[in-house]
Design a protein around this motif. Sequence first.
Motif, PDB file in Angstrom:
ATOM      1  N   VAL A 253      36.027  -6.547  -3.540  1.00  0.00           N
ATOM      2  CA  VAL A 253      37.422  -6.454  -3.953  1.00  0.00           C
ATOM      3  C   VAL A 253      38.204  -7.691  -3.531  1.00  0.00           C
ATOM      4  O   VAL A 253      38.959  -8.270  -4.327  1.00  0.00           O
ATOM      5  CB  VAL A 253      38.069  -5.176  -3.391  1.00  0.00           C
ATOM      6  CG1 VAL A 253      39.581  -5.197  -3.580  1.00  0.00           C
ATOM      7  CG2 VAL A 253      37.456  -3.942  -4.035  1.00  0.00           C
ATOM      8  N   ALA A 254      38.059  -8.106  -2.291  1.00  0.00           N
ATOM      9  CA  ALA A 254      38.842  -9.243  -1.787  1.00  0.00           C
ATOM     10  C   ALA A 254      38.593 -10.524  -2.582  1.00  0.00           C
ATOM     11  O   ALA A 254      39.560 -11.221  -2.940  1.00  0.00           O
ATOM     12  CB  ALA A 254      38.551  -9.461  -0.303  1.00  0.00           C
ATOM     13  N   PRO A 255      37.323 -10.884  -2.898  1.00  0.00           N
ATOM     14  CA  PRO A 255      37.123 -12.083  -3.716  1.00  0.00           C
ATOM     15  C   PRO A 255      37.763 -11.981  -5.104  1.00  0.00           C
ATOM     16  O   PRO A 255      38.308 -12.967  -5.614  1.00  0.00           O
ATOM     17  CB  PRO A 255      35.598 -12.192  -3.815  1.00  0.00           C
ATOM     18  CG  PRO A 255      35.088 -11.475  -2.616  1.00  0.00           C
ATOM     19  CD  PRO A 255      36.036 -10.350  -2.386  1.00  0.00           C
ATOM     20  N   ASP A 256      37.715 -10.791  -5.701  1.00  0.00           N
ATOM     21  CA  ASP A 256      38.355 -10.635  -7.007  1.00  0.00           C
ATOM     22  C   ASP A 256      39.868 -10.793  -6.901  1.00  0.00           C
ATOM     23  O   ASP A 256      40.505 -11.443  -7.738  1.00  0.00           O
ATOM     24  CB  ASP A 256      38.011  -9.265  -7.601  1.00  0.00           C
ATOM     25  CG  ASP A 256      36.676  -9.266  -8.334  1.00  0.00           C
ATOM     26  OD1 ASP A 256      35.971 -10.286  -8.274  1.00  0.00           O
ATOM     27  OD2 ASP A 256      36.343  -8.246  -8.961  1.00  0.00           O
ATOM     28  N   ARG A 257      40.456 -10.198  -5.885  1.00  0.00           N
ATOM     29  CA  ARG A 257      41.897 -10.336  -5.692  1.00  0.00           C
ATOM     30  C   ARG A 257      42.271 -11.796  -5.470  1.00  0.00           C
ATOM     31  O   ARG A 257      43.291 -12.274  -5.982  1.00  0.00           O
ATOM     32  CB  ARG A 257      42.357  -9.492  -4.504  1.00  0.00           C
ATOM     33  CG  ARG A 257      42.243  -7.994  -4.705  1.00  0.00           C
ATOM     34  CD  ARG A 257      42.798  -7.242  -3.511  1.00  0.00           C
ATOM     35  NE  ARG A 257      44.237  -7.487  -3.372  1.00  0.00           N
ATOM     36  CZ  ARG A 257      44.932  -7.222  -2.262  1.00  0.00           C
ATOM     37  NH1 ARG A 257      44.309  -6.733  -1.187  1.00  0.00           N
ATOM     38  NH2 ARG A 257      46.225  -7.464  -2.212  1.00  0.00           N
ATOM     39  N   GLN A 258      41.444 -12.513  -4.728  1.00  0.00           N
ATOM     40  CA  GLN A 258      41.721 -13.917  -4.472  1.00  0.00           C
ATOM     41  C   GLN A 258      41.610 -14.746  -5.754  1.00  0.00           C
ATOM     42  O   GLN A 258      42.365 -15.702  -5.958  1.00  0.00           O
ATOM     43  CB  GLN A 258      40.764 -14.470  -3.420  1.00  0.00           C
ATOM     44  CG  GLN A 258      41.001 -15.931  -3.066  1.00  0.00           C
ATOM     45  CD  GLN A 258      42.437 -16.210  -2.653  1.00  0.00           C
ATOM     46  OE1 GLN A 258      43.009 -15.474  -1.849  1.00  0.00           O
ATOM     47  NE2 GLN A 258      43.035 -17.267  -3.210  1.00  0.00           N
TER      48      GLN A 258
END
Length: 555
Positions: A253-258
């Motif tokens: 999730v975090a890489p996609d949000r970034q």
Amino acid sequence: MFRSLSRLAIALSLCLPFATNAQTRSSASAKPRLTSSPTLSEQKAIRAFNVAAQNPLQLTAFLTDMPKGGDLHMHLTGAIYAERFIEQAVSDGLCYSPATRRLFKPSATTRSLPPQPVCGEGNRRAEDALKDQALYDTLVNDFSMRSFVPSAGVSGHDQFFATFARFSAVNQSHIGEWLDEIAGRAAAQNEQYLEVMHTPDFLAAAKLGYSIPWPSTPADPAFNRTGDATGTTHADLAKLRDQLLAGGLRDMVAPDRQEFAGALDARNRIEQCGTPAATRACAVKIRFLYQILRGFPPQQVFAQTLLGFETVQAELDSGHPNVIGINFVMPEDGYLSMSEYHRQMLMLDYLHSVYPRVHITLHAGELAPGLVTPAGLRFHIREAVELGHAERIGHGVDIMYEDLPQALLKEIASRHIMTEINLSSNDLILGVEKQWHPLPVYRSAGVPVALATDDEGVSRINITHEYARAVLDFHLSYSDLKRMARTSLEHSFLSGSSLWAQPDSFTAVNPACASQNLGADDPSPKCTAFLQANEKAAEQWQLEHRYQLFEGSQP
């Protein structure tokens, strides 16, 4: 949202060159009449529109300046014009294959300085197009619908969807430039809001999905009427979700949000937003829809969809979401898109129960007779709204071929489910021209509708073109177009309450702002507080202000 409503007129005067300060003052002082009767300024705009509508060129010029609210159905890569992809292919050092008509990354480069791509026999360097007009024209035509003429075995549908693979080698590092392009184009047409579909990296999620066997629980026959529903009980899908989360899906999730945040940051840097040198494009608000690829086996689709829901949920929890909803994409007539459609809607039914705050808009009914079997036209829109929990429908072209179409129209109208209308796309891909397009059917049934571009770069259009086409093909009035612009923001997935007191009724505003000059730049403290707390209402207020400026500028 703007920080100070008192600065709204100043900001708009910078991005709307046809409005003068005198017009701002005169329009802001006019009391709005929230009835079906037009104001004096609106009457002037109606007269100017009626004159302009007699000539397509005059109409286009008039509509370019007209406020249009938002575009809620826009694919990011499809929105980019071929010329930009050629420019970026050159900077990326890509090659072009005349045989496949695709860009590709070379496997080697020369030792010269600067190094040059080694493209292989029969292929061309992308940079050759800058010195060879014939090659340049070929690339533009390959990457878009320009100059396309259907031939035996190659339809507009085939050309349209083939373009995406042809320019896909352009590096994703250019995403900020793509956002700048669409924002700049929107600003030049007096558009203020875009919901942009984009697919972030999901390969790890897909790999994880394939590592977990799809459940074999047969479905109750009542849920298996229109396609395979194996393994889609809530218990089965809950277990799959647990396995995917245990396998590390939430770490993705975090890489996609970034990826989303980084794209917006890059766009802001390009446009110098927040500085004295800020461009007009900074005034265009952009939010993302998490784009999910439907044309794959259920293991991959469920894993990617779960990642999409998790990503949007995390964005919403942050309080400042860049990503606000999900959508399923890829040709709806494809084999897996058709055969898996019912099962995918059941996936959404389950995930909506777990993540009820995540907004859903779905491509449904982007089909026409002959493209699929008659049975394939009978259920997609209904299942999208009744199982998929779609709050908006993209395209909806096959509505009158669905089972019990009048009842379905009544249902989506009563539930205020908006249809995103893409006139040029429906013509180019499906061959659905004006006499066969359901836009009049939706309008007469009371279904909310708004115009959108779909893939303006591939189609070689813009939102003004779609407004003009709607007028010329369907004889829409100025008031009809204004209602569509308002509808676009009414059905946006922006946070907070609407400015309007009743859904899709643009005659009375929320009580917090009921006594105000609609769209004024100096609302009362109570109204200001309401607008600051409700992003959707704030954008709607800005649209009304833009109409004050535009209508007040008419002769």
